[in-house]
Each structure stands twice: as structure tokens, then as C-alpha cells.
Design a protein around this motif. Structure first.
Motif, PDB file in Angstrom:
ATOM      1  N   ARG A   1       0.710  -1.120   0.340  1.00 28.10           N
ATOM      2  CA  ARG A   1      -0.397   0.188  -0.212  1.00 28.10           C
ATOM      3  C   ARG A   1       0.994   1.503  -0.068  1.00 28.10           C
ATOM      4  O   ARG A   1       0.601   2.201   0.540  1.00 28.10           O
ATOM      5  N   SER A   2       1.615   1.371  -0.635  1.00 28.79           N
ATOM      6  CA  SER A   2       2.852   2.399  -1.186  1.00 28.79           C
ATOM      7  C   SER A   2       2.444   3.610  -1.417  1.00 28.79           C
ATOM      8  O   SER A   2       1.172   3.460  -2.506  1.00 28.79           O
ATOM      9  N   GLU A   3       2.648   4.890  -0.753  1.00 29.71           N
ATOM     10  CA  GLU A   3       2.246   5.751  -1.968  1.00 29.71           C
ATOM     11  C   GLU A   3       4.089   6.669  -2.567  1.00 29.71           C
ATOM     12  O   GLU A   3       4.378   6.248  -2.029  1.00 29.71           O
ATOM     13  N   THR A   4       3.034   7.875  -3.377  1.00 28.50           N
ATOM     14  CA  THR A   4       4.384   8.408  -3.933  1.00 28.50           C
ATOM     15  C   THR A   4       4.523   9.262  -3.107  1.00 28.50           C
ATOM     16  O   THR A   4       4.540   9.779  -1.976  1.00 28.50           O
ATOM     17  N   ARG A   5       5.792  10.631  -3.329  1.00 29.71           N
ATOM     18  CA  ARG A   5       5.827  11.127  -2.415  1.00 29.71           C
ATOM     19  C   ARG A   5       4.627  12.266  -2.153  1.00 29.71           C
ATOM     20  O   ARG A   5       5.050  12.712  -0.778  1.00 29.71           O
ATOM     21  N   ASP A   6       4.192  12.398  -2.456  1.00 32.50           N
ATOM     22  CA  ASP A   6       2.806  13.084  -2.378  1.00 32.50           C
ATOM     23  C   ASP A   6       1.992  12.483  -1.632  1.00 32.50           C
ATOM     24  O   ASP A   6       0.918  13.300  -1.360  1.00 32.50           O
ATOM     25  N   GLY A   7       1.967  11.525  -1.024  1.00 24.80           N
ATOM     26  CA  GLY A   7       1.052  11.488  -0.581  1.00 24.80           C
ATOM     27  C   GLY A   7      -0.792  10.493  -0.396  1.00 24.80           C
ATOM     28  O   GLY A   7      -1.079   9.348  -0.261  1.00 24.80           O
ATOM     29  N   GLU A   8      -0.494   9.811  -2.027  1.00 21.08           N
ATOM     30  CA  GLU A   8      -1.145   9.122  -3.200  1.00 21.08           C
ATOM     31  C   GLU A   8      -0.941   7.607  -3.075  1.00 21.08           C
ATOM     32  O   GLU A   8       0.263   7.564  -3.567  1.00 21.08           O
TER      33      GLU A   8
ATOM     34  N   PRO B   1      -3.796   1.616 -10.700  1.00 25.04           N
ATOM     35  CA  PRO B   1      -2.982   1.891 -12.043  1.00 25.04           C
ATOM     36  C   PRO B   1      -2.978   3.638 -12.744  1.00 25.04           C
ATOM     37  O   PRO B   1      -2.751   4.027 -13.739  1.00 25.04           O
ATOM     38  N   GLY B   2      -3.645   4.525 -12.082  1.00 26.76           N
ATOM     39  CA  GLY B   2      -4.196   5.539 -12.165  1.00 26.76           C
ATOM     40  C   GLY B   2      -3.316   6.724 -11.853  1.00 26.76           C
ATOM     41  O   GLY B   2      -2.805   7.703 -12.394  1.00 26.76           O
ATOM     42  N   THR B   3      -1.968   6.038 -11.149  1.00 29.20           N
ATOM     43  CA  THR B   3      -1.450   7.200 -10.526  1.00 29.20           C
ATOM     44  C   THR B   3      -0.808   7.994 -11.222  1.00 29.20           C
ATOM     45  O   THR B   3      -0.070   6.855 -12.283  1.00 29.20           O
ATOM     46  N   ARG B   4      -0.386   8.687 -11.508  1.00 28.02           N
ATOM     47  CA  ARG B   4       0.720   9.517 -12.485  1.00 28.02           C
ATOM     48  C   ARG B   4       1.301  10.067 -12.229  1.00 28.02           C
ATOM     49  O   ARG B   4       1.867  10.774 -11.009  1.00 28.02           O
ATOM     50  N   TYR B   5       3.263   9.504 -12.381  1.00 29.60           N
ATOM     51  CA  TYR B   5       4.083   9.412 -12.831  1.00 29.60           C
ATOM     52  C   TYR B   5       4.871  10.810 -13.814  1.00 29.60           C
ATOM     53  O   TYR B   5       4.558  10.685 -15.027  1.00 29.60           O
ATOM     54  N   ASP B   6       5.744  11.314 -13.479  1.00 36.10           N
ATOM     55  CA  ASP B   6       6.765  12.250 -14.533  1.00 36.10           C
ATOM     56  C   ASP B   6       7.452  10.991 -14.973  1.00 36.10           C
ATOM     57  O   ASP B   6       8.593  10.229 -14.240  1.00 36.10           O
ATOM     58  N   GLY B   7       7.638  10.791 -16.451  1.00 38.47           N
ATOM     59  CA  GLY B   7       8.113  10.153 -17.666  1.00 38.47           C
ATOM     60  C   GLY B   7       9.568  10.486 -18.069  1.00 38.47           C
ATOM     61  O   GLY B   7       9.772  10.661 -19.231  1.00 38.47           O
ATOM     62  N   GLU B   8       9.648  11.808 -17.417  1.00 41.00           N
ATOM     63  CA  GLU B   8      10.559  13.278 -17.869  1.00 41.00           C
ATOM     64  C   GLU B   8      12.024  11.822 -17.889  1.00 41.00           C
ATOM     65  O   GLU B   8      12.639  11.269 -17.135  1.00 41.00           O
TER      66      GLU B   8
ATOM     67  N   ALA C   1      -6.187   1.788  -6.375  1.00 41.11           N
ATOM     68  CA  ALA C   1      -5.051   0.802  -5.175  1.00 41.11           C
ATOM     69  C   ALA C   1      -6.385   0.749  -4.342  1.00 41.11           C
ATOM     70  O   ALA C   1      -6.326  -1.146  -3.841  1.00 41.11           O
ATOM     71  N   ASP C   2      -6.535   1.604  -3.803  1.00 37.44           N
ATOM     72  CA  ASP C   2      -7.414   0.690  -1.825  1.00 37.44           C
ATOM     73  C   ASP C   2      -8.791  -0.270  -2.962  1.00 37.44           C
ATOM     74  O   ASP C   2      -9.145  -1.411  -2.408  1.00 37.44           O
ATOM     75  N   GLY C   3      -9.296   0.506  -3.932  1.00 32.81           N
ATOM     76  CA  GLY C   3     -10.236  -0.806  -4.601  1.00 32.81           C
ATOM     77  C   GLY C   3      -9.832  -2.201  -4.565  1.00 32.81           C
ATOM     78  O   GLY C   3     -10.533  -2.981  -4.687  1.00 32.81           O
ATOM     79  N   ALA C   4      -8.663  -2.493  -4.898  1.00 37.21           N
ATOM     80  CA  ALA C   4      -8.197  -3.142  -5.795  1.00 37.21           C
ATOM     81  C   ALA C   4      -7.975  -3.777  -3.913  1.00 37.21           C
ATOM     82  O   ALA C   4      -8.205  -5.490  -4.244  1.00 37.21           O
ATOM     83  N   GLU C   5      -7.364  -3.692  -3.300  1.00 42.68           N
ATOM     84  CA  GLU C   5      -7.321  -4.463  -1.309  1.00 42.68           C
ATOM     85  C   GLU C   5      -8.586  -4.901  -1.698  1.00 42.68           C
ATOM     86  O   GLU C   5      -8.406  -5.395  -1.230  1.00 42.68           O
ATOM     87  N   ASP C   6      -9.941  -3.679  -1.601  1.00 46.62           N
ATOM     88  CA  ASP C   6     -10.937  -3.965  -0.533  1.00 46.62           C
ATOM     89  C   ASP C   6     -11.775  -5.748  -1.666  1.00 46.62           C
ATOM     90  O   ASP C   6     -12.687  -5.410  -1.466  1.00 46.62           O
ATOM     91  N   GLY C   7     -11.416  -5.522  -2.651  1.00 43.35           N
ATOM     92  CA  GLY C   7     -12.207  -6.113  -4.004  1.00 43.35           C
ATOM     93  C   GLY C   7     -12.466  -5.458  -4.312  1.00 43.35           C
ATOM     94  O   GLY C   7     -13.941  -6.172  -5.070  1.00 43.35           O
TER      95      GLY C   7
END
Length: 782
Positions: free
Chosen positions: A413-420, A424-431, A705-711
Motif C-alpha cells: 500500500r505504498s504511496e508517492t512522495r505526494d501521499g497518493e 494503475p491510475g497514479t501519475r508519474y513524471d516520465g521525463e 489501489a484501495d479498490g483493489a485491496e478491498d476487492g
């Protein structure tokens, strides 16, 4: 006569004399009280010791009298092993004894001294049985120090020539008495001659003469001191110390060789000055017998490695033979895999093109429900290339490790540096070249580039998986933590001793570790099994001399290693890779499939790791110089500018999987929450590396991700859903530019060499260089 009445009082006849009829009163015995009652008296101890000594002496005398020196065991003691396919048809018969007896005077004194230095330095001075060494070895084993023989050369000769290798009390007792008798009745020279002619040196060679031919192509009489010392070192562990067959053990083999030479110096058989100038003697490449030609040798080697690792058989026992082994390899599927490699790859290679001679292919296919390895492709011909490409561990796994990073993120249940929360829909910088930032917000100093140094801007995890964007998964690995990524890899089935796994740090996320195709197939099968791991197995049944040999109960070893939500969430994203990402060539299987492509730095390896609900199969291409054994780039192979995991490996995977499942009802993935496949516009990534049309965003708020955890069922963009229902299914996209895994960050140690079956054969040694073995070549790039 004197009247008794006149005797003095007390009944004495004479004054001062006591009467014979009277005794002094006995002093009462002191009773033992308290803690003293818990211990035996010295009389009891000495009595028990005396009785034990008498019984022991009687047993020794009886044993010496009753146990006769038997007739030497026949050649059947080293009979062949029979390997069968899963349907009972014969795969191979292996084990013809390679032995040529020679007289002791044909073995140079220097070689004899080397053997004595390795096995029994006091052979000519000590008795046939070294009781002290046996007790010491037994004590070490009781303390958990591992099995040790504690046997003299005489005892080893008795075991080799008269008895067998089985570790039983009865055999050990017989060995003891026969050794004592033999030591009294036979000269030391005769015993040493017999020992040198019966010992096993590996490579199916019994005896010093056969070993000299197998390792150096010469007679024993022509062996140099250094060569003789290496053969002596092999006696301790023939298979493990063969630096050609097991290059990953080269350092231990060299250390054993040095131990032998140091022993010769200490015994006065070798001068210190000459010892310092000696270099490790390179053995000849392995040249297996014709019985192992074609693919049979690779399968036999892999089966033997499985039996040794599982503890079902020892190396000595396999050398003795007598086993009947039913493997899990299914002949029909084995042929399908070979045909797929031939049609999709080998038939396109040109003998006149230099780079095509560097192409190697390996593949492993595991039945997801049972863990049975149903097919394995190790190479074209075992007698021409000894390296098993299916089990070698010396090429980077590249982007096939990215699903493990994502699975770790979901599991923890890891989070990005922004706490998200990562989903699958989490956005990252692809530079490309963006510096990875650790969880404390500090720059790591590591800035991996994307393939072609292409910038992708901001994109979702699903898009990044499809396009295999290094910048995204390098940062995700930092968000999750390299330790958790490694922990998840081990849980899924990647072996703990995989080279490059320990010291990779952040670069572990981009696949700088070097597992085999079999290792990855086991790991991906765990994802297909919804997070339940079952070890891959290569043997269904084994017997010896008509008696069944117990095998590990794989069902009892089955366990959940990650949550179903994490496994199924990973599968859902990997389905998009096959449907519209870099792995579209795998759609030719005509089955619901999930997978990931991978291309190592400088195109030295290309992978496709994929699975259906029934089979997990990993296919890989490797570049290796057939002469030096060095890793080589595959630019221009088969006339193509580049090779990629989405090319030949995915094509091979698609053909094989379609053939292997033909006639079976189609099964869809039973994913928790529905496991919808993310959708992008038709066309996918373009061949020149452009992004192409953007993917419809899915789960932008990261709650999936939460939805995946909770089925719960993943949320989808209604417009995208309508578009999907209205449109026809797109055809395969053009094969994209190969994504590559950059080398490790500066702090990453170099990978270790080799792996089971990953050693050099006629095609040469592996690229990494163990200590003091210069012929093994230099370290590889990346």
C-alpha cells in the motif's frame, strides 16, 4: 583347666586380649542425603564403565572376526540412470562408466602428493581409520556445521570399491571394519592405487586417468603439478568445483586448489618459491557424450540440479546410478516449444552474418496450477554448447522486473512522495534522465534514461507499464523501497542467491538482477495463481533399485506470499501490455494473456515473460560470443536493426502458447474486482518510440489501489468504456522500439557470474571474472 568363672570380665582369656567370640560394634554407614542422592557413586560409575568397555571390546572383536573383506563391487555399482518424459517414454539414458585403470607408477609423484595434500596428508603414517577425525566430523555435524566425512583415504577407497555411497549406520560400520582389515593385509601403495582408480572426479570420469582426459585431454602421466592439484581439489566436490560447468563457484574452486598447494608446501612436497609462481590451470571445455546430444542434455542437467537442490539425491548417488526418473516434461509441449524457437527465430538466422552466430535462446514453461515444468528450451545442441540457456543466471532481466515493483507497491500500500496511494491510475513524471528522489525528498544522484532518451511527460502507471518507461519505475521503486521490492521478488519465487539481487539498491527496479527464465516463470506463475506460490518442479517420480525415493511435497510448500488483490491488480495492468502495449505479438496465442517485455542494455538480452491462466512461460534471447563466451550486443541480428522483447521472444511465446493450449477450453483470468484491461487508442506506441495517442486515463485519483485491496471493481472512464464497446478490436501494433534497462547506479556492485547451468561450454566462459581466474573474461557492462 581353668574354671570359666575365673575368666576376667569381658570373656577374655588373658588380660588385654579380646575374646574371639566378640566383635567391635560396626560404625553405622552414613546415608547420602540431599543433592548427593541424585548422582551415582564412584563404585557405580566405575562398574558401568568396566561393563561398557567389556561389551564394546567384545563387539569390536566380533565385528573384526565376522566382517570379511567382500568381493569388489561390479561396474553395476556405477550403472546408468534412466530419464523419462512425463508420459513414460524415454528421454535419455545416462551413466556409462568412464574408467581406465592404471598402475600407481603411471601417476606422477607430484600428482600423488597433491591428492594426499587434499584428502589425507598422514596417509603413509597413520592407521587405516582415524577415530579422532571421525569424532570431530560427527561433532561438527551435530553442531550444525554441515556433513563432513572424517574418512581416511583407506576408508574412502573401501566405500568406492567395496561398498556404496549410501549414508547408513550399517554401511559405516562395515566400512570401519573392512578398512582396519585392509590396512593390515594390503600395502599403502596398493590402497592409494585403488583409490586413484575408483574415485569420481566429475564429468562422468572415474579414476585419475579418465579425469586427466576429461579435464585436460592428456594422460595422467603428463599432468603438471598445477593440473594435478586441481584434479585433487575436485575430489571434495566434483560437480561444484568444475569451473567450466559451474563458473559461479570458481572462487571456491580456486580456494580449494590453493588449499591443496598450501598443504603440499606444509608437507615439504613443494617449495614456497615455486608455489608463489603457480597460476590456476584452465580446464578444457566440457564435451558431453553423444547420448546427451540435442536438447536432452539440457533437460537431464536441469533435472539433476533439481534433485540435488531438493535433497532427493546426492551427487555421489547420481554418479553411482540406478535411478529411474520420471520428469514433468511433456514431450508434445517440448516439441511445440522447440518448433516455435526454430520457426520464429532460428530459421531467420544466417550463417553468413556474424552477429547471428551470437544469438542464444532459452525458455521455460510452468503449469500455473501445479508448478510442473512442462517444457524447457536450453539450446540447440548440448554437445555443441554446454550452457543451459533456460537456467543460466548471467543476463539482466531488464523490464521484466517492473511488474514485481508494481506488485510490491500494491502489496505494501505504498504511496508517492505526494501521499497518493500507488495504483494503475497514479501519475508519474516520465521525463528521461530525471533524478530519482528518495522517500526523504533527497536526490539520489541516480537519473536513469528512457529508451532512446525519450521524454513521456506525465503519464499513468498503466501507460508507463505499456511503454516500459524507466523513469517512472525507478521512482516507483524508490517510493516503495528497494528492500520491499527485493522482498516481493523473493516471495514470488526469484531465488535469494540470484546474482545482482542483493547489491542492486534502486536499480533493482529496472531489472539489473540476473534470474533465469525458469526463475521468472516461477515468479510469474505466482501472479497467475493469485499470489499463491508453489515451487517449480521438474520430477514427478523417482525410484532406485525398484524402491521409490521420496520427493519434496510441493503441495505442503504452497503458501500465499502476496495478497490476491496485489497479484490480480498486477495481472490487470499486464494484460494491457499484451493487448496494446509492447507485447502485442503475444496476442497470436489467441488466449487471454498477461505479460511484460524486457530488453537489456545494449541489446545483450531480450525477454518476454507472460502467462495465461494455465501456463507461465518466459522466453529470452541472449548475445554471447561462441569463442570467448563474452556477452555481445545483438544489433543487426536476423537482419533487424534492433531486437526487443516484443519481437522474437513474444512471437515465440505466442506460437508456443497457442499450440500448447490448442483443444483446451479458453479460460479468462478470474481477477478480483473484475480486472478490467486499461485501454489506449488503437495503434499503441509507434515504432520510432513516439507515444502515439494518449491512453484514456483510468483511476486518476489513485483510489483504484484501495479498490483493489478491498476487492472492489475498478472504476473506469464511461467514455472510454463506450469507445471500447463501439470499436472493433484493434490488430497488433507495430513492434515498438525495445525498451532497455540502464546499468546500475554508481553505488551498485557488479553482478556475480553465472548460475546453475550457466557455465561456459564450447561457446566459452561467462562474462564475469571470479578471483584469480583470468580466463573467465572481464566484467560485463551494465
Amino acid at each position: 583347666m581353668t574354671d570359666d568363672s575365673e575368666l576376667p570380665r569381658g570373656g577374655a582369656r588373658w588380660p588385654g586380649w579380646s575374646s574371639r567370640g566378640t566383635r567391635r560394634p560396626r560404625r553405622p554407614r552414613r546415608r547420602r542425603t540431599g543433592w548427593r542422592r541424585a548422582f551415582p557413586t564412584w563404585r557405580m560409575v566405575s562398574g558401568a564403565f568396566l561393563a561398557f568397555s567389556v561389551v564394546l571390546l567384545g563387539a569390536l572383536v566380533a565385528g573384526y572376526v565376522l566382517v570379511e573383506i567382500p568381493e569388489p563391487k561390479s561396474a553395476a555399482a556405477a550403472q546408468g540412470n534412466v530419464y523419462l518424459y512425463a508420459d513414460g517414454s524415454q528421454l535419455a539414458r545416462v551413466g556409462e562408466v568412464d574408467r581406465e585403470k592404471i598402475a600407481l607408477d603411471q601417476v606422477p609423484v607430484r600428482v600423488r602428493h597433491a591428492v594426499l595434500a587434499a584428502e589425507d596428508r598422514d596417509f603413509y603414517h597413520d592407521p587405516a581409520v582415524d577415530v579422532t577425525a571421525m569424532v570431530r566430523a560427527g561433532w561438527n555435524m551435530l553442531r550444525g556445521g554441515g556433513r563432513q566425512s572424517g574418512s581416511t583415504i583407506t576408508q574412502q577407497y573401501v566405500k568406492n570399491y567395496y561398498l556404496d555411497q549410501r549414508q547408513t549406520v550399517t554401511r559405516k560400520v562395515k566400512e570401519l571394519f573392512i578398512s582396519v582389515k585392509l590396512g593390515r593385509e594390503v600395502s599403502k601403495d596398493e590402497i592409494l592405487e585403488g583409490y586413484l582408480n575408483t574415485s569420481y572426479f566429475g564429468r562422468s570420469a572415474y579414476g585419475i586417468q579418465s579425469a586427466a582426459q576429461a579435464y585436460y585431454g592428456k594422460d595422467a602421466a603428463d599432468l603438471s603439478l598445477a593440473e594435478g592439484a586441481y584434479l585433487a581439489a575436485l575430489l571434495n566436490a566434483p560437480g561444484a568445483y568444475d569451473v567450466r560447468a559451474n563458473p559461479r563457484n570458481a572462487e571456491q574452486a580456486v580456494a580449494r586448489w590453493e588449499y591443496v598447494l598450501d598443504g603440499m608446501v606444509s608437507e615439504g612436497w613443494l617449495s614456497e618459491e615455486r608455489r608463489k609462481g603457480m597460476a590456476f590451470p584452465e580446464p578444457d571445455p566440457v564435451t558431453p557424450g553423444e547420448g546427451l546430444a540435442g536438447e536432452r542434455g539440457y533437460l537431464v542437467e536441469a533435472v539433476n540440479a533439481y534433485l540435488l537442490e531438493s535433497g532427493a539425491a546426492t551427487e555421489d548417488a547420481l554418479a553411482d546410478g540406478g535411478f529411474r526418473i520420471t520428469t514433468t516434461i511433456e514431450p508434445d509441449r517440448q516439441k511445440m516449444l522447440r518448433d516455435a524457437v526454430d520457426r520464429r527465430l532460428m530459421d531467420r538466422l544466417d550463417e553468413g552474418r556474424e552477429v547471428d552466430a551470437w544469438v542464444r535462446a532459452g525458455a521455460s514453461s510452468v503449469e500455473t496450477d501445479s508448478g510442473r515444468v512442462v517444457a524447457m528450451y536450453g539450446g540447440r545442441d548440448y554437445t555443441e554448447q554446454y550452457v543451459n540457456n533456460a537456467t543460466r543466471r548471467d543476463y539482466q532481466a531488464a523490464s521484466t522486473f517492473k511488474p514485481i515493483v508494481y506488485a510490491a507497491a500494491l502489496e505494501h500500500r505504498s504511496e508517492t512522495r505526494d501521499g497518493e496511494r500507488i495504483g494503475p491510475g497514479t501519475r508519474y513524471d516520465g521525463e528521461s534522465g530525471r533524478e530519482v528522489v528518495d522517500r526523504d525528498g533527497e536526490g539520489s544522484g541516480w537519473a536513469p534514461e528512457n529508451e532512446g532518451d525519450e521524454d513521456y511527460g506525465t503519464l499513468t502507471v498503466t501507460e508507463a507499464m505499456d511503454k516500459s518507461v524507466n523513469a517512472v519505475f525507478a521512482q516507483m521503486g524508490a517510493d516503495v523501497g528497494p528492500g520491499r521490492v527485493r522482498e516481493t521478488a523473493l516471495a514470488l519465487g526469484v531465488p535469494e542467491d540470484t546474482p545482482g539481487l542483493d547489491g542492486a539498491q534502486g536499480s533493482i527496479s529496472l531489472g539489473t538482477a540476473t534470474p533465469s527464465t525458469l526463475d521468472l516463470a516461477e515468479a510469474y506463475a505466482t501472479l497467475a495463481r493469485h499470489g499463491v506460490h508453489r515451487p517449480a518442479r521438474l520430477v514427478d517420480e523417482i525410484s532406485r533399485d525398484g524402491e521409490n525415493v521420496p520427493l519434496p511435497d510441493e503441495e505442503t510448500r504452497e503458501r500465499r506470499v502476496i495478497s490476491r488483490a496485489a497479484a490480480d491488480g498486477t495481472t490487470a495492468v499486464l494484460r494491457g501490455v499484451v493487448e496494446q502495449g509492447t507485447g502485442t505479438a503475444a496476442r497470436s496465442a489467441g488466449r487471454p494473456a498477461a505479460g511484460k517485455t524486457g530488453t537489456a542494455e545494449q541489446d545483450r538480452a531480450a525477454w518476454f515473460a507472460g502467462y495465461t491462466p494455465e501456463l507461465a512461460t518466459v522466453v529470452a534471447l541472449f548475445g554471447q560470443d561462441p569463442v570467448s563466451g563474452e556477452q555481445r550486443e545483438l544489433y543487426g541480428a536476423a537482419g533487424l536493426e534492433r531486437v526487443s522483447g516484443g519481437g522474437f521472444p513474444a512471437e515465440i511465446w505466442g506460437q508456443y502458447t497457442g499450440d500448447a493450449l490448442a483443444g483446451e477450453p479458453e479460460r479468462d483470468f478470474d481477477l478480483e474486482g473484475g480486472g478490467s484491461v486499461p485501454r489506449i487508442s488503437p495503434g499503441g506506441p509507434s515504432e520510432d518510440g513516439d507515444e502515439g495517442p494518449a491512453r484514456d486515463r483510468e483511476g486518476e485519483d489513485g483510489d483504484e489501489a484501495d479498490g483493489a485491496e478491498d476487492g472492489e471493481e475498478s472504476r473506469r472512464d464511461p467514455e472510454a468504456e463506450e469507445s471500447r464497446e463501439a470499436s472493433d478490436e484493434p490488430g497488433p501494433s507495430p513492434v515498438p522500439e525495445p525498451e532497455t534497462s540502464p546499468g546500475p547506479e554508481p553505488s551498485t556492485p557488479a553482478d556475480e557470474p553465472g548460475g546453475p547451468g550457466g557455465g561456459p561450454g564450447p561457446s566459452g566462459p561467462p562474462p564475469a571474472e571470479p578471483r584469480n581466474v583470468p580466463w573467465l573474461g572481464g566484467p560485463r557492462d551494465g
